[in-house]
Design an enzyme around this catalytic site. Structure first.
Site, mmCIF file in Angstrom:
data_model
loop_
_atom_site.group_PDB
_atom_site.id
_atom_site.type_symbol
_atom_site.label_atom_id
_atom_site.label_comp_id
_atom_site.label_asym_id
_atom_site.label_seq_id
_atom_site.Cartn_x
_atom_site.Cartn_y
_atom_site.Cartn_z
ATOM 1 N N ASP A 198 0.864 -1.167 0.000
ATOM 2 C CA ASP A 198 0.000 0.000 0.000
ATOM 3 C C ASP A 198 0.912 1.232 0.000
ATOM 4 O OD1 ASP A 198 -2.171 1.611 -0.161
ATOM 5 O OD2 ASP A 198 -3.215 0.774 1.555
HETATM 6 C C1 BGC Z 1 -5.066 3.050 -0.182
HETATM 7 C C2 BGC Z 1 -5.189 1.940 -1.178
HETATM 8 C C3 BGC Z 1 -5.144 2.502 -2.575
HETATM 9 C C4 BGC Z 1 -3.847 3.265 -2.741
HETATM 10 C C5 BGC Z 1 -3.688 3.857 -4.121
HETATM 11 C C6 BGC Z 1 -3.871 3.927 -0.455
HETATM 12 O O1 BGC Z 1 -3.858 5.048 0.354
HETATM 13 O O2 BGC Z 1 -5.003 2.508 1.108
HETATM 14 O O3 BGC Z 1 -6.381 1.221 -0.951
HETATM 15 O O4 BGC Z 1 -5.267 1.489 -3.516
HETATM 16 O O5 BGC Z 1 -3.822 4.314 -1.799
HETATM 17 O O6 BGC Z 1 -4.559 4.893 -4.340
#
Ligand code: BGC
Length: 746
Positions: free
Chosen positions: A285
């Site tokens: 993440d």
């Molecule tokens: C989120 C993810 C997301 C990623 C990309 C993160 O802050 O937790 O779920 O896919 O950002 O946008």
């Protein structure tokens, strides 16, 4: 076209001609090895880096003005937040100038639709309709892939028992069995028949693992959990998604029992890539490798990169820790080249499967993009999914469905004329697209009623704040109407990532507006728009009609009108418990009995209860009404004793006892009466959704097998134990209509 020259021997070429499915697979593995053998260490590391492009960022962005040259030098494997064929093509062009011309993968959070927006996932889960859920993912994939996207960061399969957590809107709710079915359906929908079809995108199952159990419902917070709960409640949806063939997984922000997910070797290597045999790749993440330092798990980015790659995190989203440290870690002999190669191979394999080596511009056809983003059938799918997601919580005196001959309707509230709000959090604004395709609630009602109905409007108040200046106008308008429809709730961005709330009451003075509307003496229909279960006791106790509409997407207005006027008979049932007050959270139906359960509300002293409130939820898991009613009768079990290898067939009759055709979601719960570990008071183990015409009856069958009776025992072995089980069939977790018992024997 990409012009890569394969190093394939004559022997291999002839074996290629065998063309079995396995041979086909081997071919990709061999191609991957060929590419790998040409790569420098720097180029290998490059494949592991994912950079943010220019669209809405959801985390701290690394300032990087040299993206162009880094892509040109083969130092980037993937971009996220690049929208549209034009922009993806232009970046792919840059990648094609790199030495090995390895194509980029473009990833995007296509959570509930791309241009056409479907209900938020939690709302859609309330449909319990796997075909509908798979279909919306299919349409989202069709649009996104036509727009240059190869990869969606969805489905989010985190079980959550805490509506304070803003991200409940992205998941399927609190139940593991239902959540696993939905995870499976969504992966199938996104990935279609096969990766490499131009209308498929790779799924990315997230957030591995247990992110939904963040302490206190506060986003990004720690998780403290027994292995048994992890295995039994939180991991199964991930396993279901892997079984559905999910191409990738994303790890989570949280630590579990002190080990941050990004550095969790047990989760990533032992369970996911080991026990489950997952062959895809894991993306971190946003920035979580660097965050290992903030957790206090490692001292610096160098150690963070070492920990993450060792644990099994293949691609680094935005932290730059791999980019800046992997080469040194290898030359310092801190990590082996095999570890790096394994990650690179996993990523390259997906690029081959997507067909990007054959044609890196395969998903960059502007004509296809225009057609896919303007396909009227997609709106139809969105409207159907939205109608299936609306939950009828209350309908006194059968006020709904409304007659189409009503003379005057007052449509009141801060959300009536909103347009983009209806899309909910994690929507996508296509660059250059206007919002005219989104049907506001006002327009939806206008589309529905004929010329004979007079539609009046007043805003009344804002979603938040305490300004009552608009009340007088709203009351005056309401008094002129035969029926009042009042649309209140949260704003779209009050839930979602980084939107946890300590207070989940309906915000502002909106419930005061409900009071004023009720005081007019007119029938009042309340629509509650939200990304989570809210607390709204005054409305729940006093308003005669409540529809919980979540955020329904681009067809919200039409779908709401369909339900209000009975063109669709509501069938949805909530997949999260609605608490009475925030103090009851975490609150979920499948809890243990305790040694002092509350058996009746009058006798709750020295029982496991709160002194100031009843022990029950406001609305229980699985609850939702219809405009018709259903009778359950004639329960029969094919036998009362079964051995592990046997099965029991359960059948009963479901009758539509009302005057309208309608669908019922029938739920089967089991309870293991006595076992070596305490078991939940009931657990969903099967369900079905079916349509019955008014007066019609059908026989419904379920099968009980050993799998449904098994649990993780003290040794963490999935097994059943002989003994008695309660069988409960009903219309919700509390509205049990039929019961029986059976025994598992040795
Ligand atoms: C989120 C993810 C997301 C990623 C990309 C993160 O802050 O937790 O779920 O896919 O950002 O946008």
């Amino acid at each position: 076209m990409h012009n890569f020259r394969w190093k394939i021997s004559g022997v291999l070429l002839s074996s290629l001609l065998l063309f079995t499915a396995t041979a086909q697979k081997k071919t990709i593995d061999q191609k991957v090895d060929s590419v790998l053998s040409l790569m420098t260490v720097e180029e290998k590391i490059g494949q592991l880096n994912q950079f943010n492009d220019n669209w809405r960022a959801t985390g701290p962005v690394t300032v990087d003005n040299d993206k162009f040259n880094q892509i040109k030098n083969g130092q980037v494997g993937s971009l996220l937040n690049t929208l549209g064929t034009e922009r993806t093509r232009s970046w792919q062009n840059v990648a094609m100038q790199s030495r090995l011309k390895i194509p980029l993968i473009f990833g995007q959070d296509v959570i509930h639709g791309y241009k056409t927006t479907f209900p938020i996932p939690l709302g859609e889960a309330c449909s319990w309709d796997m075909d509908a859920i798979e279909l919306t993912a299919r349409v989202a994939a069709t649009e996104a892939s036509a727009s240059g996207i190869h990869w969606t960061f969805a489905p989010m399969v985190d079980i959550s028992r805490d509506p304070r957590w803003g991200r409940v809107m992205e998941g399927s709710g609190e139940d593991t069995y239902l959540g696993s079915k939905i995870a499976y359906a969504r992966v199938k929908g996104f990935q279609g028949k096969s990766l490499g079809d131009t209308n498929s995108v790779m799924a990315c199952v997230k957030h591995f693992a247990a992110y939904g159990a963040a302490i206190g419902g506060r986003d990004y917070n720690s998780v403290d959990m027994s292995d048994r709960t992890l295995w039994e409640v939180y991991l199964p949806p991930f396993k279901a998604a892997v079984d559905a063939g999910a191409a990738t997984l994303m790890n989570a922000f949280n630590d579990i029992n002190g080990v941050p997910s990004t550095g969790n070797k047990v989760l990533l290597r032992d369970i996911l890539k080991g026990k489950w045999g997952f062959k895809g790749f894991v993306v971190t993440d946003w920035g979580t490798i660097g965050e290992l330092v903030d957790h206090g798990y490692v001292a610096n980015d160098y150690q963070a990169a070492q920990t993450a790659i060792t644990a099994g995190a293949d691609m680094d989203m935005e932290s730059r820790c791999y980019k800046n440290n992997l080469a040194k870690l290898i030359s310092d002999n801190k990590i082996s080249i095999n570890l790096l190669d394994d990650a690179v191979k996993r990523i390259l394999k997906k690029k081959f499967e997507l067909g990007l080596f054959d044609n890196p511009y395969k998903y960059c056809n502007p004509l296809r993009e225009t057609n896919a983003l303007n396909n009227n059938n997609h709106a139809k799918v969105a409207r159907e999914a939205a109608t299936k997601s609306i939950v009828l919580l209350k309908n006194e005196k059968n006020i709904l469905p409304l007659s189409k001959n009503i003379k005057t309707i007052a449509f009141i509230g801060p959300l009536v004329k909103e347009v983009k709000q209806n899309k909910g959090f994690w929507d996508i604004d296509i660059p250059g697209a206007d919002s005219s395709f989104i049907v506001s609630q006002w327009n939806g009602l206008q589309n529905k009623v004929g010329n004979n109905t007079n539609l009046l409007y007043a805003k009344g108040c804002e979603v938040d704040g305490d300004n009552k200046d608009g009340f007088a106008e709203a009351i005056a308008i309401a008094k002129q109407a035969d029926v009042i429809i009042l649309s209140i709730g949260e704003k779209r961005d009050m839930s979602g990532e980084a939107h946890s709330r300590s207070n989940i009451n309906i915000p502002g003075i909106q419930e005061d507006l409900v009071k004023e509307m009720l005081a007019t003496g007119k029938p009042v229909v309340v629509l509650i728009n939200a990304g989570r279960p809210l607390v709204f006791n005054f409305t729940a106790d006093n308003a005669p009609v409540i529809l919980y509409t979540w955020w329904l997407g681009s067809e919200a207005g039409n779908a709401i009108a369909d339900v209000l006027f009975g063109d669709y008979n509501p069938s949805a049932k909530i997949t999260m418990t609605f608490p009475r007050v925030v103090g009851q959270i975490p609150f979920y139906y499948n809890h243990f009995n305790t040694g002092r359960p509350v058996v009746n509300e009058e006798d709750h002293v020295y029982k496991s209860s709160y002194r100031d409130i009843p022990s029950t939820p406001k609305y229980p898991f699985g609850y939702g009404l219809s405009y018709t009613t259903f009778g359950y009768s004639n329960l029969q079990l094919s036998k009362k004793k079964m051995a592990k290898k046997e099965k029991i067939e359960v059948s009963f009759t479901l009758t539509n006892t009302g005057n309208l055709d309608g669908e019922e979601i029938v739920q089967l719960y089991l309870r293991d009466k006595v076992s070596s570990l305490v078991r939940p008071i009931k657990e969903l183990k099967d369900f079905t959704k079916l349509m019955l015409k008014a007066g019609e009856s059908k026989t419904i069958k379920f099968v009980i097998d050993n799998e449904k009776l098994s649990f993780y025992n003290q040794q963490l072995i999935w097994d059943s134990e002989p003994g008695e089980f309660d069988l409960m069939i009903g219309a919700s977790s509390e509205d049990i209509r039929l019961t029986d018992k059976f025994e598992l024997v040795n």
